[in-house]
Motif scaffolding. Structure first.
Motif, PDB file in Angstrom:
ATOM      1  N   VAL A   3       0.846  -1.183   0.000  1.00 67.57           N
ATOM      2  CA  VAL A   3       0.000   0.000   0.000  1.00 67.57           C
ATOM      3  C   VAL A   3       0.888   1.241   0.000  1.00 67.57           C
ATOM      4  CG1 VAL A   3      -1.695   1.285   1.365  1.00 67.57           C
ATOM      5  CG2 VAL A   3      -1.903  -1.178   1.151  1.00 67.57           C
ATOM      6  N   PHE A   4       0.454   2.260  -0.744  1.00 65.03           N
ATOM      7  CA  PHE A   4       1.204   3.506  -0.870  1.00 65.03           C
ATOM      8  C   PHE A   4       0.323   4.682  -0.496  1.00 65.03           C
ATOM      9  CE2 PHE A   4       3.129   0.474  -3.644  1.00 65.03           C
ATOM     10  CZ  PHE A   4       4.482   0.776  -3.682  1.00 65.03           C
ATOM     11  N   GLU A 153     -11.405  -6.238  -1.796  1.00 71.93           N
ATOM     12  CA  GLU A 153     -11.197  -5.485  -3.032  1.00 71.93           C
ATOM     13  C   GLU A 153     -10.880  -4.040  -2.667  1.00 71.93           C
ATOM     14  OE1 GLU A 153     -13.635  -4.139  -7.004  1.00 71.93           O
ATOM     15  OE2 GLU A 153     -14.296  -5.910  -5.905  1.00 71.93           O
ATOM     16  N   PHE A 154      -9.762  -3.553  -3.191  1.00 65.86           N
ATOM     17  CA  PHE A 154      -9.319  -2.198  -2.892  1.00 65.86           C
ATOM     18  C   PHE A 154      -9.744  -1.249  -3.999  1.00 65.86           C
ATOM     19  CE2 PHE A 154      -6.558  -4.687  -0.232  1.00 65.86           C
ATOM     20  CZ  PHE A 154      -6.395  -3.902   0.904  1.00 65.86           C
ATOM     21  N   GLU A 174      -1.002  -2.347  -7.568  1.00 64.05           N
ATOM     22  CA  GLU A 174      -1.776  -2.702  -8.770  1.00 64.05           C
ATOM     23  C   GLU A 174      -2.598  -1.516  -9.270  1.00 64.05           C
ATOM     24  OE1 GLU A 174      -5.657  -5.328  -9.194  1.00 64.05           O
ATOM     25  OE2 GLU A 174      -3.884  -6.577  -8.823  1.00 64.05           O
ATOM     26  N   ASN A 175      -3.221  -0.786  -8.353  1.00 63.87           N
ATOM     27  CA  ASN A 175      -4.045   0.356  -8.756  1.00 63.87           C
ATOM     28  C   ASN A 175      -3.214   1.550  -9.212  1.00 63.87           C
ATOM     29  OD1 ASN A 175      -6.660  -0.685  -8.556  1.00 63.87           O
ATOM     30  ND2 ASN A 175      -6.650  -0.452  -6.343  1.00 63.87           N
ATOM     31  N   LEU A 179      -3.856   3.491 -12.631  1.00 61.29           N
ATOM     32  CA  LEU A 179      -3.973   4.942 -12.741  1.00 61.29           C
ATOM     33  C   LEU A 179      -3.017   5.483 -13.793  1.00 61.29           C
ATOM     34  CD1 LEU A 179      -4.227   5.888  -8.964  1.00 61.29           C
ATOM     35  CD2 LEU A 179      -5.910   6.485 -10.698  1.00 61.29           C
ATOM     36  N   GLU A 180      -1.757   5.066 -13.731  1.00 65.03           N
ATOM     37  CA  GLU A 180      -0.753   5.564 -14.672  1.00 65.03           C
ATOM     38  C   GLU A 180      -1.070   5.140 -16.103  1.00 65.03           C
ATOM     39  OE1 GLU A 180       2.815   4.159 -12.781  1.00 65.03           O
ATOM     40  OE2 GLU A 180       2.877   5.898 -11.423  1.00 65.03           O
ATOM     41  N   LYS A 181      -1.551   3.915 -16.270  1.00 67.73           N
ATOM     42  CA  LYS A 181      -1.923   3.422 -17.603  1.00 67.73           C
ATOM     43  C   LYS A 181      -3.042   4.274 -18.219  1.00 67.73           C
ATOM     44  CE  LYS A 181      -3.945  -0.623 -19.808  1.00 67.73           C
ATOM     45  NZ  LYS A 181      -4.573  -1.919 -19.584  1.00 67.73           N
ATOM     46  N   ASN A 182      -3.918   4.811 -17.363  1.00 61.82           N
ATOM     47  CA  ASN A 182      -5.042   5.620 -17.826  1.00 61.82           C
ATOM     48  C   ASN A 182      -4.739   7.119 -17.829  1.00 61.82           C
ATOM     49  OD1 ASN A 182      -7.677   3.918 -18.292  1.00 61.82           O
ATOM     50  ND2 ASN A 182      -6.532   2.951 -16.635  1.00 61.82           N
ATOM     51  N   GLY A 183      -3.479   7.484 -17.614  1.00 55.46           N
ATOM     52  CA  GLY A 183      -3.069   8.881 -17.739  1.00 55.46           C
ATOM     53  C   GLY A 183      -3.204   9.712 -16.486  1.00 55.46           C
TER      54      GLY A 183
END
Length: 193
Positions: A3-4, A153-154, A174-175, A179-183
């Motif tokens: 977690v970040f 589920e996060f 993972e999220n 996020l980065e993949k979607n800009g």
């Protein structure tokens, strides 16, 4: 499960200005104690309909290059393009409050491209059975490092019950990739735990 913490990216300001001062100044009319109490209790927020800010430590012309504008406001102020990405990813439950930003040097310059984002629910994801309680006079706290539950589920962005402050939001490894993949590049992520 790693977690970040999710925070606003550092801008071009010097370290001192970035952390002590803010990009936007809010109205003094906001009842911060009442709003902060509502945030802590996950209540409906009693915010005024028109949230107004003026530029402070950033130039008005540079506003639209920001994804997350820092302010003394109790909830994050995100650019609407970033909010749209969060809506498309669809797992974070949040409410938005539109904001008007005025140029501190010329009140005729107005930017309506930002909204305050209030994540409604705190995630109860600390494995208390595997955690060591930390002595605290006010309430029971836990040493949460490396004891995040794995079988839930996060959401893409979330707050952790008993840990989050109004400004502290979280994401998983993972999220972050999603996020980065979607800009959605307006965050600084730091390992937590």
């Amino acid at each position: 499960m790693k977690v970040f913490t999710a925070r606003a990216k550092r801008g071009k300001l010097k370290y001192y200005d970035e952390h002590i001062s803010f990009m936007l100044d809010g109205s003094k009319e906001y009842n911060w104690r009442k709003i902060q109490n509502e945030i802590i209790n996950c209540s409906e927020l009693s915010l005024p309909i028109n949230l107004e800010f003026t530029t402070s430590k950033c130039k008005f012309k540079d506003l639209d290059s920001l994804d997350w504008a820092k302010s003394d406001f109790m909830i994050p102020i995100l650019h609407n393009r970033l909010i749209e990405i969060l809506k498309e990813l669809g797992t974070t439950d949040f409410k938005t409050y539109p904001i008007t930003v005025y140029d501190s040097k010329n009140k005729e310059n107005v930017n309506n491209n930002f909204s305050a984002v209030y994540i409604n629910n705190y995630l109860d994801c600390i494995d208390k059975e595997s955690s060591e309680p930390i002595p605290n006079q006010e309430s029971e706290k836990y040493d949460y490092r490396n004891v995040i539950l794995k079988d839930i589920e996060f959401p893409v962005l979330f707050k952790i019950k008993g840990i989050s402050t109004p400004f502290m939001h979280f994401s998983t490894e993972e999220n972050i990739k999603l996020l980065e993949k979607n800009g959605a590049n307006g965050f600084d992520f730091k390992g937590f735990g």
